[in-house]
Write a protein that holds these residues in place. Structure first.
Motif, mmCIF file in Angstrom:
data_model
loop_
_atom_site.group_PDB
_atom_site.id
_atom_site.type_symbol
_atom_site.label_atom_id
_atom_site.label_comp_id
_atom_site.label_asym_id
_atom_site.label_seq_id
_atom_site.Cartn_x
_atom_site.Cartn_y
_atom_site.Cartn_z
ATOM 1 N N SER A 45 30.255 31.422 14.206
ATOM 2 C CA SER A 45 30.912 32.491 14.953
ATOM 3 C C SER A 45 29.966 33.657 15.186
ATOM 4 C CB SER A 45 32.171 32.965 14.223
ATOM 5 O OG SER A 45 31.833 33.543 12.988
ATOM 6 N N ALA A 46 28.992 33.867 14.329
ATOM 7 C CA ALA A 46 28.012 34.936 14.531
ATOM 8 C C ALA A 46 27.020 34.557 15.634
ATOM 9 C CB ALA A 46 27.267 35.228 13.236
ATOM 10 N N ALA A 47 26.734 33.274 15.779
ATOM 11 C CA ALA A 47 25.778 32.834 16.792
ATOM 12 C C ALA A 47 26.383 32.904 18.185
ATOM 13 C CB ALA A 47 25.316 31.409 16.489
ATOM 14 N N ALA A 48 27.683 32.652 18.322
ATOM 15 C CA ALA A 48 28.315 32.661 19.642
ATOM 16 C C ALA A 48 28.265 34.037 20.295
ATOM 17 C CB ALA A 48 29.743 32.142 19.544
ATOM 18 N N PRO A 49 28.641 35.128 19.602
ATOM 19 C CA PRO A 49 28.535 36.442 20.247
ATOM 20 C C PRO A 49 27.091 36.816 20.571
ATOM 21 C CG PRO A 49 30.054 36.569 18.414
ATOM 22 C CD PRO A 49 29.395 35.221 18.355
ATOM 23 N N ALA A 50 26.151 36.408 19.755
ATOM 24 C CA ALA A 50 24.744 36.719 20.030
ATOM 25 C C ALA A 50 24.297 36.025 21.315
ATOM 26 C CB ALA A 50 23.868 36.298 18.857
ATOM 27 N N ASN A 51 24.708 34.782 21.510
ATOM 28 C CA ASN A 51 24.361 34.064 22.735
ATOM 29 C C ASN A 51 25.046 34.682 23.944
ATOM 30 O OD1 ASN A 51 22.720 32.267 21.391
ATOM 31 N ND2 ASN A 51 24.329 30.745 21.118
ATOM 32 N N THR A 52 26.276 35.144 23.763
ATOM 33 C CA THR A 52 27.006 35.783 24.858
ATOM 34 C C THR A 52 26.332 37.084 25.257
ATOM 35 O OG1 THR A 52 29.062 34.806 24.077
ATOM 36 C CG2 THR A 52 29.255 36.678 25.557
ATOM 37 N N ARG A 53 25.942 37.894 24.277
ATOM 38 C CA ARG A 53 25.244 39.153 24.574
ATOM 39 C C ARG A 53 23.928 38.886 25.284
ATOM 40 N NH1 ARG A 53 26.998 40.466 19.303
ATOM 41 N NH2 ARG A 53 24.949 39.964 18.495
ATOM 42 N N LYS A 54 23.237 37.853 24.861
ATOM 43 C CA LYS A 54 21.956 37.499 25.482
ATOM 44 C C LYS A 54 22.167 37.095 26.948
ATOM 45 C CE LYS A 54 17.908 34.781 24.259
ATOM 46 N NZ LYS A 54 17.379 33.777 23.335
ATOM 47 N N ALA A 55 23.200 36.313 27.212
ATOM 48 C CA ALA A 55 23.501 35.885 28.583
ATOM 49 C C ALA A 55 23.918 37.079 29.442
ATOM 50 C CB ALA A 55 24.603 34.829 28.570
ATOM 51 N N ASN A 56 24.694 38.002 28.873
ATOM 52 C CA ASN A 56 25.110 39.193 29.617
ATOM 53 C C ASN A 56 23.909 40.068 29.972
ATOM 54 O OD1 ASN A 56 27.805 38.438 29.542
ATOM 55 N ND2 ASN A 56 28.259 39.663 27.739
ATOM 56 N N ARG A 57 22.989 40.239 29.027
ATOM 57 C CA ARG A 57 21.783 41.034 29.307
ATOM 58 C C ARG A 57 20.937 40.367 30.384
ATOM 59 N NH1 ARG A 57 21.655 41.683 23.592
ATOM 60 N NH2 ARG A 57 20.130 40.028 23.449
ATOM 61 N N ALA A 58 20.818 39.045 30.331
ATOM 62 C CA ALA A 58 20.034 38.323 31.344
ATOM 63 C C ALA A 58 20.667 38.476 32.727
ATOM 64 C CB ALA A 58 19.932 36.843 30.966
ATOM 65 N N LEU A 59 21.987 38.422 32.794
ATOM 66 C CA LEU A 59 22.672 38.596 34.073
ATOM 67 C C LEU A 59 22.459 40.012 34.614
ATOM 68 C CD1 LEU A 59 24.460 37.324 36.219
ATOM 69 C CD2 LEU A 59 26.456 38.017 34.869
ATOM 70 N N ARG A 60 22.528 41.007 33.750
ATOM 71 C CA ARG A 60 22.265 42.395 34.174
ATOM 72 C C ARG A 60 20.862 42.528 34.750
ATOM 73 N NH1 ARG A 60 22.121 46.024 29.779
ATOM 74 N NH2 ARG A 60 21.779 47.611 31.321
ATOM 75 N N ARG A 61 19.882 41.936 34.062
ATOM 76 C CA ARG A 61 18.497 42.004 34.543
ATOM 77 C C ARG A 61 18.354 41.332 35.905
ATOM 78 N NH1 ARG A 61 17.266 41.041 29.027
ATOM 79 N NH2 ARG A 61 17.019 38.834 29.452
ATOM 80 N N GLN A 62 19.034 40.214 36.112
ATOM 81 C CA GLN A 62 18.968 39.516 37.396
ATOM 82 C C GLN A 62 19.565 40.367 38.510
ATOM 83 O OE1 GLN A 62 21.021 35.853 36.648
ATOM 84 N NE2 GLN A 62 19.262 34.865 35.688
ATOM 85 N N ILE A 63 20.654 41.063 38.214
ATOM 86 C CA ILE A 63 21.285 41.919 39.224
ATOM 87 C C ILE A 63 20.379 43.098 39.547
ATOM 88 C CG2 ILE A 63 23.264 43.414 39.718
ATOM 89 C CD1 ILE A 63 24.915 41.466 37.908
ATOM 90 N N TYR A 64 19.802 43.736 38.510
ATOM 91 C CA TYR A 64 18.868 44.841 38.762
ATOM 92 C C TYR A 64 17.680 44.366 39.603
ATOM 93 C CZ TYR A 64 20.911 48.462 35.757
ATOM 94 O OH TYR A 64 21.726 49.425 35.233
ATOM 95 N N ALA A 65 17.176 43.166 39.322
ATOM 96 C CA ALA A 65 16.046 42.633 40.087
ATOM 97 C C ALA A 65 16.446 42.400 41.541
ATOM 98 C CB ALA A 65 15.555 41.330 39.453
#
Length: 128
Positions: A45-65
């Protein structure tokens, strides 16, 4: 006194044994239910939120780009929040036509499922 301590130890052991399989599906142990060999439910359960946060940050970076490719838009005053594909745009732009343009750019990024546009037009200094 030793009798009370022995009973407390037995009760604690029974509670621990009963709770270790509480979240497992029928026929599975807690480590098998988590999907990771040897992992406990807490680790999975600790790994799932970490992966979700990582995916959200990657999506934000793609939108900024994607916004950065449009030189007429100043992305310095735009804030982007991404949660599981749902994107919220906050901040200001210099021209009213850029409000919809930024939303369209964000919608075009792979992985974006919805866009909430809260952008406003920046008022010039002096308030007029």
């Amino acid at each position: 006194m030793k009798n009370i301590q022995a009973r407390a130890l037995v009760i604690a052991t029974l509670i621990l044994a009963a709770s270790s399989g509480a979240w497992a599906q029928p026929g599975q142990t807690a480590s098998a239910a988590s999907g990771a060999p040897g992992a406990t439910g807490m680790e999975a359960s600790a790994a799932a939120p970490a992966n979700t946060r990582k995916a959200n940050r990657a999506l934000r970076r793609q939108i900024y780009a994607a916004i950065g490719k449009h030189k007429e838009i100043d992305a310095g005053n735009i804030g982007i929040t991404a949660r599981g594909g749902a994107v919220t745009l906050n901040g200001t732009v210099t021209d009213a036509s850029q409000i919809n343009l930024v939303a369209e750019i964000a919608k075009g990024v792979p992985g974006v499922t919805s866009v909430t546009n809260k952008l406003t037009v920046q008022k010039p200094f002096g308030g007029m």
